[in-house]
Design an enzyme around this catalytic site. Structure first.
Site, PDB file in Angstrom:
ATOM      1  N   MET A   1      74.653  46.452   2.191  1.00 51.25           N
ATOM      2  CA  MET A   1      74.255  45.083   1.849  1.00 51.25           C
ATOM      3  C   MET A   1      72.760  45.118   1.590  1.00 51.25           C
ATOM      4  O   MET A   1      71.970  45.375   2.502  1.00 51.25           O
ATOM      5  CB  MET A   1      74.599  44.146   3.009  1.00 51.25           C
ATOM      6  CG  MET A   1      74.290  42.695   2.754  1.00 51.25           C
ATOM      7  SD  MET A   1      75.103  41.599   3.958  1.00 51.25           S
ATOM      8  CE  MET A   1      74.383  42.152   5.498  1.00 51.25           C
TER       9      MET A   1
ATOM     10  N   ARG B   1      77.332  39.421  11.202  1.00 53.20           N
ATOM     11  CA  ARG B   1      76.714  38.787  12.371  1.00 53.20           C
ATOM     12  C   ARG B   1      77.634  38.844  13.586  1.00 53.20           C
ATOM     13  O   ARG B   1      77.179  39.103  14.708  1.00 53.20           O
ATOM     14  CB  ARG B   1      76.328  37.344  12.031  1.00 53.20           C
ATOM     15  CG  ARG B   1      75.081  37.275  11.165  1.00 53.20           C
ATOM     16  CD  ARG B   1      74.710  35.879  10.714  1.00 53.20           C
ATOM     17  NE  ARG B   1      73.403  35.907  10.066  1.00 53.20           N
ATOM     18  CZ  ARG B   1      72.830  34.874   9.471  1.00 53.20           C
ATOM     19  NH1 ARG B   1      73.472  33.700   9.425  1.00 53.20           N
ATOM     20  NH2 ARG B   1      71.645  34.981   8.910  1.00 53.20           N
TER      21      ARG B   1
ATOM     22  N   TYR C   1      68.259  42.505  13.232  1.00 50.37           N
ATOM     23  CA  TYR C   1      68.908  42.599  11.928  1.00 50.37           C
ATOM     24  C   TYR C   1      70.102  41.659  11.819  1.00 50.37           C
ATOM     25  O   TYR C   1      70.607  41.152  12.807  1.00 50.37           O
ATOM     26  CB  TYR C   1      69.250  44.023  11.528  1.00 50.37           C
ATOM     27  CG  TYR C   1      70.097  44.919  12.400  1.00 50.37           C
ATOM     28  CD1 TYR C   1      70.884  44.460  13.430  1.00 50.37           C
ATOM     29  CD2 TYR C   1      70.095  46.290  12.152  1.00 50.37           C
ATOM     30  CE1 TYR C   1      71.656  45.317  14.190  1.00 50.37           C
ATOM     31  CE2 TYR C   1      70.855  47.167  12.903  1.00 50.37           C
ATOM     32  CZ  TYR C   1      71.644  46.665  13.926  1.00 50.37           C
ATOM     33  OH  TYR C   1      72.407  47.529  14.667  1.00 50.37           O
ATOM     34  N   GLU C   2      70.475  41.398  10.564  1.00 48.98           N
ATOM     35  CA  GLU C   2      71.482  40.382  10.211  1.00 48.98           C
ATOM     36  C   GLU C   2      71.061  38.988  10.677  1.00 48.98           C
ATOM     37  O   GLU C   2      71.907  38.146  10.999  1.00 48.98           O
ATOM     38  CB  GLU C   2      72.864  40.743  10.784  1.00 48.98           C
ATOM     39  CG  GLU C   2      73.389  42.093  10.354  1.00 48.98           C
ATOM     40  CD  GLU C   2      73.376  42.297   8.843  1.00 48.98           C
ATOM     41  OE1 GLU C   2      73.420  41.291   8.097  1.00 48.98           O
ATOM     42  OE2 GLU C   2      73.303  43.447   8.401  1.00 48.98           O
ATOM     43  N   GLY C   3      69.784  38.737  10.670  1.00 50.85           N
ATOM     44  CA  GLY C   3      69.257  37.435  11.054  1.00 50.85           C
ATOM     45  C   GLY C   3      68.760  37.456  12.479  1.00 50.85           C
ATOM     46  O   GLY C   3      69.538  37.637  13.417  1.00 50.85           O
TER      47      GLY C   3
END
Length: 595
Positions: free
Chosen positions: A164, A297, A441-443
């Site tokens: 991604m 997430r 990571y991933e927000g």
């Protein structure tokens, strides 16, 4: 070196006793997802993770990945590539993928215990197949039929992996600032040019091809995030019949040198007119990307859970063996020169905190995963809509809380070792270092907090929150609730009322000052997580009491729940006080006064 043994008994308890997955799978039409089949999956998954992946955890941390600057190719740590081949041969890559694309068609929630095992056994290795699942979801829901045929099947069977590609050197969360460009070539292909950073598994030696899902802007793109499109960019060009062609114009420019997850290749990728294909509609790439991101997430939340459990297992074993001093109330093991440190209250505080956060978090995470299945396969449309709303609400809580608790638990576990925890040979400091990335990571946790409060609660009028409140209230009204579980009804109802009033006060203040949302977001998210976990502990006690499990398990659930309600749930008081302090306490100091 730390060790890992899959906690199959508690995984089964969470999956079958607490969230009722077997009955839910049957109702959704997953005929093959029987208890016998799922037990076999768990047993074989445990064997693979305990004997293949877990021993490589320290190897990956020590050796790391290596980049050949001349070729742009990455070599993974010793044993990693061979472990991936065993993973693929075992059919694990397609466990929850649809049968029509070569998968086994199992429900999403059935794959969650396997994911937790992988993350606990070897987080860095687990990052390589991680985003393949996200890419699979994106192509399933947004890809054209020819894209699914050409690209999806190799992803499902593990011959290829996915990535991604969002972040760029100058923009992370604010994707509206991205500069990667996509020039139409006039025949359905696009030339992708730009640089992406922090790309997990962006280059490796596991497979012959890697599918990069890349955010970029078309020449006529509107400004900001509304102008973003999504493209498939394979490492190797792919002919119409699926045959691999020449190398595409995408290359790993460098590997990041990181605090942890050394065995995971975190790449800078340079796209120099690389051949790509549009996924979905032009300028609608964020919709498809969020399909990937939301899957990721939840998956990262499980990473925090897995690391917490491995750290707890090792700290518990050490605390039972390590002899230091006598218990304050007198010797507990008079035949030994000193008592094991598990007799000391402060060590028990740390161990019980880990146990409460791990076992409660397991039930919470597994239930969120079940909502993925219900949102797509529940028999009634209304139930599918409710599951989707509840999933949206719970995703930032699961991601943020399980990872923040992962940091807490790995540090508690390291502390149980004392100075030995700081020494690399025991493996605890690796777990603590690895855990830190999961909150980023991933927000980041801050992004999850804004998503929860700003979008899921205020913008959506609390649709998901109302469903969660309804679940808790329904539990409190359960007829014939076992007596040990009844003890938690009153504190749960008190927290329900407080949660609603807190939300109302934030909304009222935010109407006058938008900064109130950002000021309250972190504390609101953590407050929500602790209340949700209280519910799952109450449900766990009720499930245990109603089961045929041994009394020892029932007693352990009861006592851990009591510990949680009395010693961990009061953290909500701190978060509520911080929320009510308002934005002025954060924003009054002039930015120039920070020195």
């Amino acid at each position: 070196m730390s060790h890992y043994k899959a906690p199959l008994a508690d995984m089964r308890f969470a999956l079958f006793d607490v969230i009722g997955a077997e009955a839910a799978f049957e109702r959704m039409g997953f005929a093959d997802a029987t208890r016998d089949v799922l037990d076999a999956v768990l047993e074989e998954g445990a064997r693979f993770n305990e004997t293949v992946l877990a021993p490589l955890n320290a190897v990956g941390d020590r050796e790391g990945c290596r980049l050949d600057l001349a070729t742009g190719e990455v070599t993974t740590p010793p044993g990693f590539k061979q472990a991936y081949a065993q993973y693929v041969d075992g059919g694990w890559s397609g466990l929850t993928a649809p049968a029509e694309f070569g998968g086994q068609g199992m429900p999403h929630a059935a794959g969650v215990p396997l994911k937790e095992m992988i993350d606990a056994a070897n987080l860095a290795w687990g990052n390589f197949p991680l985003l393949s699942h996200g890419a699979t979801e994106a192509l399933l829901h947004h890809g054209e039929a020819w894209q699914q045929e050409r690209f999806l099947k190799p992803l499902v069977d593990g011959r290829w992996t996915g990535t991604m590609c969002l972040t760029e050197p100058h923009c992370g969360t604010d994707l509206g600032l991205l500069r990667t460009r996509a020039e139409p070539l006039g025949d359905g292909r696009y030339a992708i040019t730009g640089t992406k950073i922090f790309i997990t598994a962006g280059e490796h030696d596991f497979t012959d091809n890697i599918l990069h899902l890349v955010l970029a802007k078309l020449p006529d793109a509107p400004a900001g995030s509304r102008g973003i499109s999504l493209f498939i960019v394979p490492k190797m060009r792919v002919d119409e019949d699926g045959t691999l062609g020449e190398r595409n114009a995408v290359r790993c420019g460098s590997l990041e040198h990181k605090m942890g997850i050394h065995g995971s290749a975190t790449c800078v990728l340079n796209f120099d007119g690389a051949e790509g294909f549009l996924v979905g509609q032009p300028h609608k790439g964020l919709v498809a990307m969020f399909t990937m991101m939301n899957t990721a997430r939840l998956a990262v939340g499980l990473q925090g859970l897995g690391l917490s459990d491995r750290a707890y297992q090792n700290a518990l074993a050490y605390s039972r063996d390590r002899l230091q001093m006598r218990a304050l109330s007198g010797p507990k093991f008079p035949d030994k020169p000193a008592d094991p440190i598990i007799v000391h209250p402060d060590v028990r505080r740390m161990l019980l905190t880990c146990k409460a956060l791990v076992e409660g978090g397991r039930a919470m995470g597994y239930h969120a995963a079940l909502q993925v299945d219900l949102a797509h396969h529940a028999p009634e449309a209304a139930e599918r809509e409710q599951a989707d709303a509840l999933l949206g609400f719970m995703t930032p809580i699961v991601k943020a809380c399980l990872t923040e608790w992962g940091v807490e638990c790995t540090y508690h576990a390291l502390q149980c070792y004392g100075g030995h925890g700081y020494i690399a040979e025991h493996g605890m400091e690796q777990l603590a270092r690895d855990a830190r990335i999961t909150t980023l990571y991933e927000g980041t946790t801050g992004i999850q907090a804004l998503d929860l409060l700003g979008r899921k609660v205020l913008q959506q009028q609390g649709a998901g929150l109302k469903l969660m409140l309804g679940l808790i209230e329904a539990f409190c009204e359960t007829p014939d609730l076992p007596a040990p579980a009844q003890a938690f009804v009153a504190p749960l109802r008190a927290k329900l009322a407080e949660w609603q009033q807190l939300t109302l006060r934030i909304g009222q203040r935010a109407a006058a000052d938008p900064e109130e949302v950002g000021a309250a977001a972190h504390d609101y998210l953590m407050y929500s997580g602790y209340v949700c976990l209280a519910y799952w502990w109450a449900r766990s006690v009720a499930a245990a009491e109603a089961s045929s499990h041994p009394e020892a398990l029932k007693a352990a659930k009861r006592e851990t729940a009591r510990f949680y309600f009395r010693r961990v749930l009061p953290r909500t008081l701190m978060h509520a006080a911080a929320i009510d302090a308002g934005a002025a306490t954060l924003m009054a100091l002039d930015a120039d006064a920070f020195d």
